[in-house]
Design a protein around this motif. Structure first.
Motif, PDB file in Angstrom:
ATOM      1  N   ARG A 161     -22.013   2.978   5.664  1.00  0.00           N
ATOM      2  CA  ARG A 161     -22.135   4.282   4.991  1.00  0.00           C
ATOM      3  C   ARG A 161     -22.064   5.456   5.968  1.00  0.00           C
ATOM      4  N   PRO A 162     -20.887   5.912   6.287  1.00  0.00           N
ATOM      5  CA  PRO A 162     -20.763   7.051   7.211  1.00  0.00           C
ATOM      6  C   PRO A 162     -21.229   8.358   6.569  1.00  0.00           C
ATOM      7  N   GLU A 163     -22.298   8.904   7.115  1.00  0.00           N
ATOM      8  CA  GLU A 163     -22.767  10.221   6.643  1.00  0.00           C
ATOM      9  C   GLU A 163     -22.241  11.266   7.615  1.00  0.00           C
ATOM     10  N   ASP A 164     -23.124  12.030   8.216  1.00  0.00           N
ATOM     11  CA  ASP A 164     -22.674  13.146   9.050  1.00  0.00           C
ATOM     12  C   ASP A 164     -21.992  12.660  10.332  1.00  0.00           C
ATOM     13  N   ILE A 165     -21.039  13.440  10.807  1.00  0.00           N
ATOM     14  CA  ILE A 165     -20.425  13.229  12.125  1.00  0.00           C
ATOM     15  C   ILE A 165     -20.370  14.591  12.798  1.00  0.00           C
ATOM     16  N   GLU A 166     -20.948  14.721  13.976  1.00  0.00           N
ATOM     17  CA  GLU A 166     -20.972  16.032  14.633  1.00  0.00           C
ATOM     18  C   GLU A 166     -20.763  15.854  16.131  1.00  0.00           C
ATOM     19  N   THR A 167     -20.272  16.912  16.755  1.00  0.00           N
ATOM     20  CA  THR A 167     -20.055  16.911  18.197  1.00  0.00           C
ATOM     21  C   THR A 167     -21.207  17.619  18.899  1.00  0.00           C
ATOM     22  N   ASN A 168     -21.713  16.996  19.942  1.00  0.00           N
ATOM     23  CA  ASN A 168     -22.778  17.592  20.747  1.00  0.00           C
ATOM     24  C   ASN A 168     -22.159  18.698  21.609  1.00  0.00           C
ATOM     25  N   PRO A 169     -22.637  19.949  21.468  1.00  0.00           N
ATOM     26  CA  PRO A 169     -21.981  21.053  22.187  1.00  0.00           C
ATOM     27  C   PRO A 169     -22.183  20.967  23.696  1.00  0.00           C
ATOM     28  N   VAL A 170     -23.138  20.173  24.165  1.00  0.00           N
ATOM     29  CA  VAL A 170     -23.411  20.112  25.604  1.00  0.00           C
ATOM     30  C   VAL A 170     -22.665  18.959  26.271  1.00  0.00           C
ATOM     31  N   ASN A 171     -22.713  17.755  25.695  1.00  0.00           N
ATOM     32  CA  ASN A 171     -22.056  16.633  26.379  1.00  0.00           C
ATOM     33  C   ASN A 171     -20.698  16.273  25.774  1.00  0.00           C
ATOM     34  N   GLY A 172     -20.300  16.938  24.699  1.00  0.00           N
ATOM     35  CA  GLY A 172     -18.964  16.730  24.134  1.00  0.00           C
ATOM     36  C   GLY A 172     -18.781  15.416  23.392  1.00  0.00           C
ATOM     37  N   ARG A 173     -19.853  14.636  23.265  1.00  0.00           N
ATOM     38  CA  ARG A 173     -19.715  13.362  22.550  1.00  0.00           C
ATOM     39  C   ARG A 173     -19.892  13.573  21.043  1.00  0.00           C
ATOM     40  N   VAL A 174     -19.366  12.625  20.309  1.00  0.00           N
ATOM     41  CA  VAL A 174     -19.375  12.715  18.850  1.00  0.00           C
ATOM     42  C   VAL A 174     -20.391  11.698  18.322  1.00  0.00           C
ATOM     43  N   TYR A 175     -21.252  12.115  17.428  1.00  0.00           N
ATOM     44  CA  TYR A 175     -22.307  11.241  16.887  1.00  0.00           C
ATOM     45  C   TYR A 175     -21.982  10.915  15.430  1.00  0.00           C
ATOM     46  N   VAL A 176     -21.915   9.634  15.147  1.00  0.00           N
ATOM     47  CA  VAL A 176     -21.562   9.148  13.809  1.00  0.00           C
ATOM     48  C   VAL A 176     -22.825   8.555  13.205  1.00  0.00           C
ATOM     49  N   VAL A 177     -23.268   9.141  12.100  1.00  0.00           N
ATOM     50  CA  VAL A 177     -24.524   8.714  11.492  1.00  0.00           C
ATOM     51  C   VAL A 177     -24.221   7.753  10.342  1.00  0.00           C
ATOM     52  N   LEU A 178     -24.786   6.570  10.418  1.00  0.00           N
ATOM     53  CA  LEU A 178     -24.565   5.519   9.420  1.00  0.00           C
ATOM     54  C   LEU A 178     -25.899   5.271   8.742  1.00  0.00           C
TER      55      LEU A 178
END
Ligand code: FEO
Ligand code: CA
Ligand code: CA
Length: 613
Positions: free
Chosen positions: A411-428
């Motif tokens: 169940r992919p919910e939010d996906i956002e980019t961390n403004p400091v480290n540039g990584r993308v976080y995928v919330v399941l």
């Protein structure tokens, strides 16, 4: 861009080499930190809130909560006061809608930095009929007038807000204040616009549709527009689905309407207007600075149950939009525009989202992620397989994506980019239906009741890259009780969480996770948890806020100065057996005869200062 610390690298290695083994070792030796109230290695220094479930909301000591706006409060000039015993569609069209979800902040004037005036945009996802109206036996059995109130209560709001001596205020009668509902005229653009499957009796062009449905999370663009996402649109369509493609009906869950609108409005009856449902499930772009401009459904971003849609910039200035399809075993997508955005000419970006490439993600066991393009004529996306045009690919995105063999997710919910480290976080958020033989490295738990969060590092830090690496940021649940739960080893007895949904980053790059589905039986409300993403406090989640009973927390967003944290508290009182007459909470008004009201909450630090530390 910050370089990864040694702790990050160790964590990545642990994830790749032996996630489950590592988790067992960690939780078996020390389920909780001994000094639960202390921040330990976290940079978040607030005194942690205990898990609490009752009719009130709660925040960590040292913080204030203000109700900014509630369901039924005036938005548009001339709106009447909220009168819960006499709801009307005409009043609701001018008042704040129901079930606020995504929140966005657009500075006023356009282009200004971090001031005290914003356009707050809010999604209104769905309705809770038995909490809105007296005397309903079921969610479906209602009068036409009640159905019309519901149609006016869904969609979105634009509200000007200003910060003054007594906190945040709604600017009454602002020229920007606006309601979008199921009755708003919306344009359809991109490759699916005008396709046969998009045409109806009311709209033989296939280019105009009334309204937007189930607006869950969303996002913004670099040019200051608002993206509102249509998630579980299927729940609004009833009647006989026999005229629709049976594969589409099955895959999108069309069949029985949850809300019972179809006797009151023919277009929601699939037997009478089969193509109407094809006109929902899109990302909708709205310009909050232009109150007269029609919203636009951007079909190039695909038709799924979009949770949200958040942007990052590629190195060459193209815009990359990440979006999750929130259903068990569905996929993670990103769209890359064909052209860079134009920072000096706002109007030049007007139709930027109509051209580009949609991709779907495959998470490999070796820690690589590959983004697979959904382009008609490439690979299996051919006419022989049912995709004669890009419009077919977009209208039936789920079916097209499956042919590319992406990774079915929890169940992919939010996906956002961390403004400091540039990584993308995928919330399941969770997936109770995953069987042991269906687990993979990116979805490692069978019967995943509590969800997890993945972290993606795009190749060379470029969001347009079709490759990257991934690791697991945390596995939710209660350490020592729920198999495989894994956080920082110092996470306390109140710091664990369940069912992560939306996230926000503060300007220090710390993640703030809101939940939807906390275990009420364990006395845990849905809430907000903050954690570092880098350094020694990485993944040390700490409980900051607990919602009133029945509510989930949505829409987390910080002002650019980190001094206010806005939350959307959605469906308070949505508990079993809870009704208008006898709700499980009357938050936030606590007045007899007034049902619970979904509301936007502004959290600030007592005496001023930034949130968290
Ligand atoms: Fe509307 Fe996926 O939450
Ligand atoms: Ca959500
Ligand atoms: Ca949710």
């Amino acid at each position: 861009m910050t370089q990864p610390t040694l702790a990050d690298l160790i964590d990545l290695r642990l994830n790749r080499r032996g996630l489950i083994r590592g988790a067992v070792a960690l939780t078996a030796s020390s389920p909780f930190a001994t000094a639960a109230q202390e921040a330990g290695p976290s940079t978040l220094t607030f005194k942690e809130l205990a898990h609490t479930l009752n009719e009130q909301q709660h925040v960590a000591e040292g913080y204030d909560m203000q109700i900014l706006i509630r369901w039924g409060d005036p938005v548009v000039a001339g709106a009447p006061a909220f009168d819960p015993a006499n709801l009307s569609a005409a009043a609701q069209e001018k008042q704040f809608g129901y079930n606020n979800d995504y929140l966005g902040l657009h500075p006023l004037p356009y282009g200004s930095k971090a001031g005290d005036r914003f356009l707050l945009v809010a999604n209104h996802e769905y309705v809770n009929p038995r909490l809105m109206f007296a005397g309903l036996e079921t969610e479906r059995d209602k009068s036409r007038a009640q159905a019309e109130v519901e149609m006016a209560a869904i969609g979105g709001s634009v509200v000007e807000i200003a910060r003054g001596g007594s906190g945040w205020q709604v600017v009454a009668d602002s020229k920007y204040n606006r309601r979008i509902s199921v009755n708003t005229l919306i344009e359809i653009s991109g490759a699916a616009a005008g396709h046969e499957l998009m045409k109806t009796v009311a709209d033989p062009t296939g280019r105009k549709v009334l309204g937007t449905l189930n607006n869950c999370a969303g996002g913004s663009t670099p040019w200051g527009t608002w993206l509102t996402c249509e998630e579980n649109f299927n729940a609004f369509f009833g009647g006989d689905a026999a005229k629709l493609d049976p594969q589409v009906v099955k895959r999108y869950g069309l069949g029985r309407s949850q809300y019972g609108w179809e006797p009151h409005a023919e277009r929601f009856d699939m037997g009478k207007e089969p193509n109407e449902s094809n006109r929902f499930g899109w990302v909708v772009e709205i310009d909050p600075y232009e109150p007269e401009a029609a919203p636009v459904k951007r079909t190039a971003l695909g038709r799924v149950k979009h949770e949200g849609c958040t942007y990052a910039l590629a190195k060459d200035g193209r815009v990359v939009l990440y979006t999750g399809d929130d259903e068990r075993f569905e996929f993670v997508y990103k769209f890359v525009t064909a052209r860079p955005w134009n920072p000096t000419d706002r109007a030049a970006n007007k139709n930027l989202l109509d051209e580009g490439t949609l991709h779907v993600a495959r998470f490999d066991a070796d820690g690589k992620v590959e983004w697979l393009p959904l382009v008609q004529g490439q690979g299996p996306l051919t006419a022989e397989n049912g995709f004669a045009s890009q419009a077919d690919v977009l209208i039936k995105t789920r079916l097209a994506a499956s042919l590319l063999k992406p990774t079915p997710m929890d169940r992919p919910e939010d996906i956002e980019t961390n403004p400091v480290n540039g990584r993308v976080y995928v919330v399941l958020t969770n997936n109770g239906q995953r069987k042991p033989d269906q687990t993979d490295k990116a979805n490692p738990r069978a019967a995943n009741a509590h969800g997890h969060i993945l972290e993606i590092a795009p190749k060379d830090g470029d969001h347009a890259a079709t490759e990257g690496t991934w690791s697991i940021f945390l596995l939710a649940g209660k350490p020592g009780t729920d198999a495989g739960a894994r956080y920082h080893r110092a996470t306390s007895e109140q710091g664990w969480l369940s069912c992560p949904d939306n996230i926000a980053f503060d300007s220090k790059g710390r993640i703030w996770i809101v939940t939807d589905g906390a275990p009420a039986a364990a006395g845990v409300a849905d809430g907000v948890y903050g954690a570092d993403t880098m350094g020694h406090g990485r993944a040390l989640t700490r409980c900051f806020y607990q919602a009133p009973t029945g509510a989930e927390v949505c829409g987390p967003i910080f002002t650019p100065d980190d001094r206010t944290f806005f939350l959307a508290v959605q469906h308070p009182g949505e508990d079993k057996g809870s009704t208008f007459e006898k709700p499980s909470t009357r938050w936030p008004d606590f007045k007899d005869g007034v049902p619970p009201r979904p509301s936007v909450v502004a959290i600030t630090r007592k005496g001023g200062g930034t949130i968290g530390s």
